[in-house]
Write a protein that holds these residues in place. Structure first.
Motif, PDB file in Angstrom:
ATOM      1  N   LEU A 179     -14.989 -12.881 -28.115  1.00  0.00           N
ATOM      2  CA  LEU A 179     -13.910 -13.570 -29.104  1.00  0.00           C
ATOM      3  C   LEU A 179     -12.542 -14.590 -28.471  1.00  0.00           C
ATOM      4  O   LEU A 179     -12.514 -15.511 -29.074  1.00  0.00           O
ATOM      5  N   VAL A 180     -12.278 -14.325 -26.581  1.00  0.00           N
ATOM      6  CA  VAL A 180     -11.461 -15.626 -26.543  1.00  0.00           C
ATOM      7  C   VAL A 180     -12.503 -16.774 -26.071  1.00  0.00           C
ATOM      8  O   VAL A 180     -12.193 -17.578 -25.808  1.00  0.00           O
ATOM      9  N   ALA A 181     -13.254 -16.157 -25.779  1.00  0.00           N
ATOM     10  CA  ALA A 181     -13.853 -17.066 -24.719  1.00  0.00           C
ATOM     11  C   ALA A 181     -14.556 -18.292 -25.555  1.00  0.00           C
ATOM     12  O   ALA A 181     -14.791 -19.332 -25.657  1.00  0.00           O
ATOM     13  N   SER A 182     -14.955 -18.181 -26.890  1.00  0.00           N
ATOM     14  CA  SER A 182     -16.305 -18.473 -28.409  1.00  0.00           C
ATOM     15  C   SER A 182     -15.069 -19.219 -28.417  1.00  0.00           C
ATOM     16  O   SER A 182     -15.305 -20.637 -28.862  1.00  0.00           O
ATOM     17  N   SER A 183     -13.719 -18.988 -28.515  1.00  0.00           N
ATOM     18  CA  SER A 183     -12.020 -20.035 -29.473  1.00  0.00           C
ATOM     19  C   SER A 183     -12.760 -21.262 -28.067  1.00  0.00           C
ATOM     20  O   SER A 183     -12.032 -22.278 -27.755  1.00  0.00           O
ATOM     21  N   ILE A 184     -11.507 -20.450 -26.526  1.00  0.00           N
ATOM     22  CA  ILE A 184     -11.701 -21.447 -25.943  1.00  0.00           C
ATOM     23  C   ILE A 184     -12.077 -22.686 -24.758  1.00  0.00           C
ATOM     24  O   ILE A 184     -12.303 -23.835 -25.028  1.00  0.00           O
ATOM     25  N   MET A 185     -14.221 -21.827 -25.087  1.00  0.00           N
ATOM     26  CA  MET A 185     -14.782 -22.831 -24.827  1.00  0.00           C
ATOM     27  C   MET A 185     -15.050 -23.731 -25.600  1.00  0.00           C
ATOM     28  O   MET A 185     -16.092 -24.984 -25.075  1.00  0.00           O
ATOM     29  N   CYS A 186     -14.763 -24.012 -26.908  1.00  0.00           N
ATOM     30  CA  CYS A 186     -15.044 -24.992 -27.565  1.00  0.00           C
ATOM     31  C   CYS A 186     -14.138 -26.756 -27.007  1.00  0.00           C
ATOM     32  O   CYS A 186     -15.357 -27.457 -26.908  1.00  0.00           O
ATOM     33  N   ILE A 187     -13.133 -26.593 -26.578  1.00  0.00           N
ATOM     34  CA  ILE A 187     -12.914 -27.307 -26.417  1.00  0.00           C
ATOM     35  C   ILE A 187     -13.034 -27.900 -24.511  1.00  0.00           C
ATOM     36  O   ILE A 187     -13.906 -29.373 -25.123  1.00  0.00           O
ATOM     37  N   PRO A 188     -14.409 -27.832 -23.689  1.00  0.00           N
ATOM     38  CA  PRO A 188     -14.045 -28.489 -23.056  1.00  0.00           C
ATOM     39  C   PRO A 188     -16.331 -28.301 -23.310  1.00  0.00           C
ATOM     40  O   PRO A 188     -16.528 -29.960 -22.843  1.00  0.00           O
ATOM     41  N   LEU A 189     -16.778 -27.166 -23.936  1.00  0.00           N
ATOM     42  CA  LEU A 189     -17.896 -28.537 -24.305  1.00  0.00           C
ATOM     43  C   LEU A 189     -18.133 -29.346 -25.200  1.00  0.00           C
ATOM     44  O   LEU A 189     -19.108 -30.326 -25.002  1.00  0.00           O
TER      45      LEU A 189
END
Lengths: 592, 222
Positions: A562-572
């Protein structure tokens, strides 16, 4: 010819939309809890400081970005910098998670609302056991309101591993809740603009009615005195300040993209600075107003329980010592106890273990937040009022209005980028896109109607939005101030609205707010790391109370996802844009 | 002789009715809690009424239709108000079994309660559990009715909005196409003479030569 962007019919609709989105369930069930935990009246000091330093500047920033870029969150951040489309995407992902689990609260509110039309209220009496000789065991050990919540509404399983089946009654209510949300967002701002008049104003009507009723209840002053007595030593507690900051942050709904979406439907010349100040002030004063109501209800409930406890002790003593009926009262209880202890020491020592120590302070000190406050504590207070059906209907209707108002903002945050994108909107009409989003959310939301659904709900509630939002808003502030350029943004705003940017906003955006968010982020991370394994509260049917258990590994994996899927959007997305640009530059040969 | 018999009877009676005796039940009344200011005092007349109610209950049991008020014995009346009672058989030597008394009292609990303006909580028979009121389950739960009503209203509203939206869009797509048709017709009306289209010069954006404009003035009107 480009289709003109739909607009709010008048600025009042925009203000009401923001208010109805920001004023949500958190104002009613989280703020009173924080007030109670962190020093009562003195909690207002850090709360107001954080409002001025953090709440207003960040709210103004989001509204200004939305109004300037006139697009949903993805488009708006892409315009600011092509590498930052990921911020918008992260907002949409977080909004998606939120809308998945938030509507189940509306489903529960519908359930309780429909059950309020019975006499007696179903949560006021325990059901009989199988052979009609006594009351149901679980209900005896817990209380009738807890039994109705945990057994009749949730049918909760003992732990998160026992998933159980989907319960059809809450599932039906969930479908109804999504239909209502679909009805409100169907036509975009046309329909939303009219609905927000109700969702913004009706909760205030109910709160005022409840305020009058609450203040006239017997024992209300006990609760109010308990709450508002300032405990000034809490001002030195850093947790009070941190919780004030987080409460302001999440209460205003920053970072979800809903505010950007709402502001994008504004006229470019709209005075969003004035609106930002108005909305944040109204949000905070609603919290304080709701906590006055909550504490008068608390006071009533605590006094009622205290007096029942005293009556039980009186009855016990009267029966054991065959005293005259009506002789023992609350006022002479201590005297008579002393007399009995000295005259019949043997018999008194037999009776002593059964006598509970009744304390008003202990009853008042039970601090509850979240669904427990609304569906257990409030219902317990309501069942003891006269004409309890009326108060119950009013209360759950208010919860529904608050919940649906917030849901409108959430779905707007998801739908606006989708309808803005040419890929999607060229193939499907607006109604079909909204319908599809509501359908997908409804189907996934059926997970929360399973027997272990409440445990998954707690996971989503605690982890889906917290860390990600802090990071999103931090990146937003840095993007506007340093990537886009604060001077450029200032001149844009001046050209758009005709008003200059005050030095205060500039100072907050560039310096104070990012620092504050970074410190909140560090605090949260360190808190997660220090506590080690994450735990949750499970309902034990045999004991009739909550017990603490550890999360199994797959639940921890879901939390991480949950936490990673939203945060990783930015760098990806940033990386993806960089790579596509490099490839494009590599493809086109440089002009000779 | 009669005195001795009377003495014997009361002595036996006293032995039959004792706290914790076999087949004896304790009764507890909370008159002031139930009635407040309208509370009556517990005296021997009330005791007589109580004995009468118990005898009445026993007379409803088959084989016990001959129970008299004198067969019901009360003892140990306290200030609380609480006392013990037993029911003897016609010979006044034995007490009736507890099971019979229990079932008789349970059958007639409501009548006994209402005779004293009390309820199950304020007129307690210890060791005789009161039958709890059975739950009233309506055939159709009320919440389902309200749910169905609201569900239908919402579905109808959604359908209305969707269909009106579709109709609006169809009207809009017909509207601009009609305007396009007339424009086409106008263009089709351009007359062509000698292969050269005779458009009015000003629609083509050309300049009008003022010299030729004055020719009209040379021709005198008829």
């Amino acid at each position: 010819m480009e289709k003109s962007r739909p607009l709010w019919a008048n600025p009042l609709q925009f203000v009401f939309a923001c208010i109805s989105y920001a004023v949500g369930l958190g104002n009613v069930w989280r703020f009173p809890y924080l007030c109670q935990m962190y020093g009562g009246g003195s909690f207002l000091v850090p709360y107001l400081v954080m409002l001025i330093v953090e709440g207003m500047p960040l709210l103004y920033l989001e509204l200004a970005v939305g109004q300037r870029m006139r697009q949903g969150s993805i488009g708006a951040w892409k315009t600011i910098s092509p590498y930052l489309g990921g911020v918008g995407l992260a907002s949409v992902v977080v909004s998606f998670f939120l809308s998945m689990y938030y509507n189940i609260i509306n489903a529960w509110a519908f359930w309780y609302l429909f059950h309020s039309f019975q006499d007696p209220l179903p949560w006021s009496v325990c059901p009989l056991n199988d052979n009609h000789t006594g009351y149901d065991e679980e209900c005896e050990k817990a209380s009738s309101t807890q039994y109705f919540w945990y057994r009749k509404t949730l049918n909760i399983s003992p732990s998160i591993q026992d998933s159980g089946r989907v319960q059809w009654e809450p599932a039906l209510c969930l479908v109804l809740a999504w239909l209502v949300v679909y009805l409100c967002v169907l036509r975009g701002t046309q329909s939303t603009g009219k609905v927000v008049y109700f969702t913004a104003l009706l909760p205030y009507c109910v709160l005022i009615i409840y305020l009058v009723r609450g203040l006239t209840l017997h024992g209300a002053t006990n609760g109010l005195a308990y709450m508002f007595t300032p405990k000034l030593e809490q001002l030195a507690n850093p947790k009070a300040w941190i919780n004030a900051a987080t409460q302001i942050f999440f209460s205003l709904g920053l970072g979800f993209g809903s505010l950007i979406a709402f502001a994008s439907y504004n006229e470019p010349s709209n005075n969003c600075q004035k609106h930002a100040i108005i909305v944040s002030l109204i949000n905070s004063s609603t919290s304080i107003f709701a906590s006055i109501v909550t504490f008068s209800i608390y006071g009533f409930k605590a006094t009622f329980n205290y007096e029942s406890c005293l009556n039980k002790v009186i009855l016990l003593l009267t029966n054991s010592f065959d005293l005259e009926d009506g002789f023992l009262t609350a006022s002479n209880l201590e005297q008579v106890k002393g007399y009995l202890a000295s005259t019949f020491p043997g018999k008194y020592s037999e009776v002593l273990p059964q006598m509970r120590n009744c304390s008003l302070q202990a009853e008042l000190a039970t601090a509850v937040q979240g669904t427990g406050l609304s569906f257990i504590v409030y219902t317990e207070a309501i069942k003891n009022m006269e004409v309890s059906q009326l108060w119950s209907v009013l209360y759950f209707f208010m919860l529904l209005m608050l919940g649906i108002g917030s849901m409108l903002g959430n779905t707007a945050a998801i739908l606006t980028p989708l309808t803005d994108s040419k890929v999607v909107s060229s193939h499907l009409p607006k109604e079909a896109i909204s319908g599809l989003v509501c359908l997908v959310n409804c189907v996934i939301g059926l997970v929360f109607t399973m027997e272990s659904g409440n445990y998954w709900f707690d996971i989503f509630n605690d982890y889906a939005a917290t860390l990600s939002l802090l990071l999103i808003v931090l990146v937003e502030t840095i993007a506007v101030c340093y990537v886009y350029g604060l001077r450029r943004f200032e001149s844009d705003l001046e050209a758009m609205t005709g008003r200059g940017l005050n030095w205060y906003w500039k100072a907050m955006w560039a310096g104070v707010s990012p620092l504050l968010i970074v410190s909140l982020f560090v605090f949260y991370l360190s808190d997660y790391i220090l506590t080690g394994t994450l735990q949750y509260q499970a309902w034990d049917a045999f004991q009739g109370q909550l017990v603490t258990k550890d999360y199994p590994p797959y639940a921890l994996a879901v939390i991480g996802l949950l936490v990673a899927s939203s945060i990783m959007c930015i760098p990806l997305v940033a990386l993806g844009t960089f790579i596509t640009r490099c490839l494009k530059r590599g493809d086109t040969p440089p002009a000779a | 002789m009669l005195c001795l018999l009377f003495f014997l009877v009361t002595a036996v009676g006293a032995e039959l009715c004792q706290p914790d005796a076999e087949n004896a039940f304790k009764v507890r009344l909370s008159i002031r809690t139930a009635l407040g200011d309208k509370a009556y005092a517990w005296d021997t007349n009330e005791e007589y009424l109580f004995k009468a109610m118990v005898a009445f209950s026993m007379r409803k049991v088959p084989n016990r239709e001959t129970t008299e008020i004198s067969h019901v014995l009360l003892c140990n009346v306290t200030q609380r108000v609480s006392f013990w009672f037993v029911v003897t058989d016609p010979s006044k030597n034995h007490t009736l079994p507890a099971v019979e008394i229990q079932s008789a009292i349970r059958m007639n609990r409501n009548r006994i309660n209402s005779a004293f303006f009390l309820n199950d909580q304020t007129l307690e028979f210890l060791k005789i559990p009161s039958t709890l009121a059975p739950p009233t389950d309506p055939t159709m739960p009320i919440w389902m009715i309200i749910f169905s009503v609201i569900f239908c209203i919402v579905i109808v509203a959604v359908m209305l909005l969707i269909f009106s939206g579709i109709r609006q869009r169809r009207r809009k797509s017909k509207g601009p196409s009609e305007v396009d048709d007339t424009e086409d017709k106008c263009e089709n009306m351009i007359t062509i003479e000698n292969g050269i289209p005779c458009d009015p010069l000003d629609t083509k954006g050309g300049h009008i030569n003022d010299v030729f404009m004055t020719e009209d003035e040379r021709l005198t009107p008829l």
